[in-house]
Design an enzyme around this catalytic site. Structure first.
Site, short mmCIF file in Angstrom:
data_model
loop_
_atom_site.label_atom_id
_atom_site.label_comp_id
_atom_site.label_asym_id
_atom_site.label_seq_id
_atom_site.Cartn_x
_atom_site.Cartn_y
_atom_site.Cartn_z
N SER B 157 -0.94 -1.98 9.71
CA SER B 157 -2.01 -3.26 9.72
C SER B 157 -2.98 -3.11 11.46
CB SER B 157 -1.24 -4.41 9.32
OG SER B 157 -2.57 -5.40 9.00
N ASP B 328 -2.87 -1.36 -1.85
CA ASP B 328 -3.88 -1.97 -0.76
C ASP B 328 -5.19 -2.81 -1.54
OD1 ASP B 328 -4.19 -3.40 2.09
OD2 ASP B 328 -3.09 -1.98 2.66
N HIS B 358 -1.04 -4.90 0.28
CA HIS B 358 -1.03 -4.55 2.04
C HIS B 358 0.29 -4.91 2.50
CE1 HIS B 358 -2.72 -4.15 5.72
NE2 HIS B 358 -2.76 -5.46 6.14
#
Lengths: 386, 386
Positions: B157, B328, B358
């Protein structure tokens, strides 16, 4: 006193197309216990009701929609001009189209901004409203208009939820039900995005728990945030990326400055969302946004009816036409498939092919023209087919 | 005065695994002009740096992450215990893992809540921060630790954005770069969701433009809304639907009452998001959330480098391993493909197969074990393969 439809009828028929009218539909006790001593529904119509009242079409708007579906006495664009008009897919030379503003909204029907008997706006006192409440009140409007059964009830997004609820609440009064980009029951994700939106409005100090009408400032910031969240969900990721990527807005510099208190410039997509927020704030009431959003969260045709299966089974005599936008990521096409599984629609879900996302139900509704004209509206095609 | 790493070294090596340390990395002028007279970076380490300092691994956290990647001196769970530990995928018997807290965060590194020389928190005066600023400061930490080149820089991320920026800013100091569920540049949609989040925090009257540390109340409501929005994007629609559907929360009635001022009960998914919000509010600073979110909005490895192609070409000597979570919808797998197109990764994007969305980069990182052990970390496999 508001003129009732019947009084309008006797005084000034024919009413022009696309002209806002008001019907006093009486006192009303809401599904969850609220009460209003009188309810007005605003609506517009196009075309003329035929003698046996068999050509009526009910068109139901989405969350922030209004009664102005199509052009009429004025040339002001409507939100479904692609669908409705003389010679259109819903041909107003043949059909009598009725578009009511939903209870709780701010386009002429009774809502939180309306004045209560004590002379103050209802504000925080406005009742919790469900999609079923809207149908119950629109049934009264249909009675007033002398419409026993609609040829079709049509809606997209929240309008689709309303249409489906119509078909299940009063199947004997709906011949065709057209549900576009909607679902049988609001999903966890739809509720989740809605929660953040209503929370943002309530966080705005200018919201004052819903009693802000007399104040100098309105909860524009909170409503604007709600709209920004909603608008992202109305569009697809590729649509936003293609239009804006990570470009700056004009000469603005989104990279801030020496401190976070320094107002940084914006990315183009931020400016776009600011614009969407500003436009909504100029035309919509924050309380109405909360009321209708919570109504949409409450949407579940199966509630207190033994579930969605049983509810839709009770509407077996209604002919359904269910459509979805293939890029919709708020009302996923899979949710339309869930409806179609339970109703008799041999061809499956009809697809609006658009990269734009949910808003394709507005921008690309013309794609449903052929299937609508084949299965529901026979406007221009009557003679060719006979 | 904060102990520098060198002082810690001389006094108390070996430092226990998973123990928060602090490095004074000096004064710093930020990319967009801000200035801090001194910056501290908090970090934890696991394992021991070998003699030629060739076994160092830099692990970079996501938006609200901290230095506690894995268990260590205490048994407190880390956020990537699946990845890091003795005998683990990143075997801390072999590798020396360093996990710094990003500048601007609130887990020990200098951030808006840190005290300025005038004795007050930086608050609104904290500089606008970019991902590059974080890399520049972490380079100093590497210098302090005597690490000329990391065997691997790894992140998911925002940590993946930081890892990628490391590889492009200092390719000579990165042998392997592992980028999970991230992108080369933040997209229009990521910026859009981030805008709503920072706007919600700024709308909270308790935010006080960022100077709230001495006030009786903190901007918990605004930060909570930001987290709710973010959390929905961290999860997939099917994941939320499977877990919550539209169930009520326990005995609560989400259908409101006679007026909208009446506090209605919650749907289960609302309660879940309330819980996520409360948890974050208890552990994270609103200013840090704004600073790091805007840093992430600014993420673009191609900026001022002739675009993403040229930037990644400059890191041609770095061996990349790029992975995405197949469900995601915040960092779409297509964004990982955009990176892979430009770097030499013959096998394409590695996939974490998870329905969760995600957050699969946290919950299912173990799936990358085999490819990481084949291509990057040779922990337990060294002898078998030789």
């Amino acid at each position: 006193m508001t003129l009732t439809v019947r009084e309008l009828d006797s005084q000034q028929r024919p009413v022009p197309d696309g002209h806002v009218q008001f019907a006093d539909v009486g006192e009303y006790t809401f599904e969850t216990g609220g009460y209003l001593p009188s309810v007005t529904l605003a609506f517009e119509t196009w075309g003329t009701l035929n003698q046996d009242a068999s050509n009526a079409v009910l068109l139901l708007h989405a969350l922030t929609g209004d009664t102005h579906v199509a052009k009429g006495e004025s040339n002001e664009p409507g939100w479904w001009d692609q669908l409705v008009g003389p010679g259109g897919i819903v041909d107003t030379n043949k059909y009598f189209v009725v578009a009511p503003n939903m209870i709780g909204s701010c386009y002429g029907s009774t809502g939180p901004a309306s004045i209560a008997p004590d002379g103050r706006p209802w504000g925080s006192r406005f009742p919790f409203t469900t999609i079923r409440d809207s149908v119950n009140l629109e049934l009264r409007l249909a009675d007033d208009l002398g419409i026993k059964k609609f040829h079709a009830v049509v809606g997209g997004s929240m309008g689709g939820a309303r249409a489906l609820e119509w078909a299940v609440t009063a199947p004997e009064r709906v011949a065709h039900c057209v549900v576009v980009a909607a679902c049988a029951q609001s999903s966890a994700e739809q509720i989740a995005f809605a929660q953040a939106q209503t929370a943002a409005i309530r966080l705005d100090p200018n919201y004052r728990s819903g009693d802000y009408y007399d104040a100098a400032s309105s909860p524009a910031a909170g409503l604007g945030i709600a709209r920004r969240i909603a608008h992202v969900t109305y569009r697809s990721e590729p649509e936003l990326e293609t239009r804006f990527s990570r470009a700056n807005q004009g000469e603005e510099n989104p990279f801030g400055g020496a401190s976070i208190s320094h107002q940084r410039g914006r990315y183009a997509v931020e400016s776009y969302l600011d614009h969407q927020a500003d436009k909504l704030v100029d035309r919509f009431d924050a309380n109405s946004y909360v009321v209708l959003t919570e109504a949409l969260m409450s949407h579940d045709v199966g509630r207190s009816r033994g579930g969605v299966d049983a509810a839709l089974a009770s509407a077996a005599d209604v002919k359904f036409l269910v459509a979805a936008v293939n890029s919709d990521r708020l009302y996923w096409p899979a949710q339309s498939e869930e409806i179609v599984k339970r109703v008799d629609q041999g061809d499956g879900v009809y697809t609006i092919d658009s990269p734009i996302g949910h808003d394709g139900f507005l921008t690309d509704i013309h794609q449903l023209g052929p299937v609508l004209n084949e299965h529901v509206f026979t406007a221009r095609g009557d003679q060719e087919r006979s």
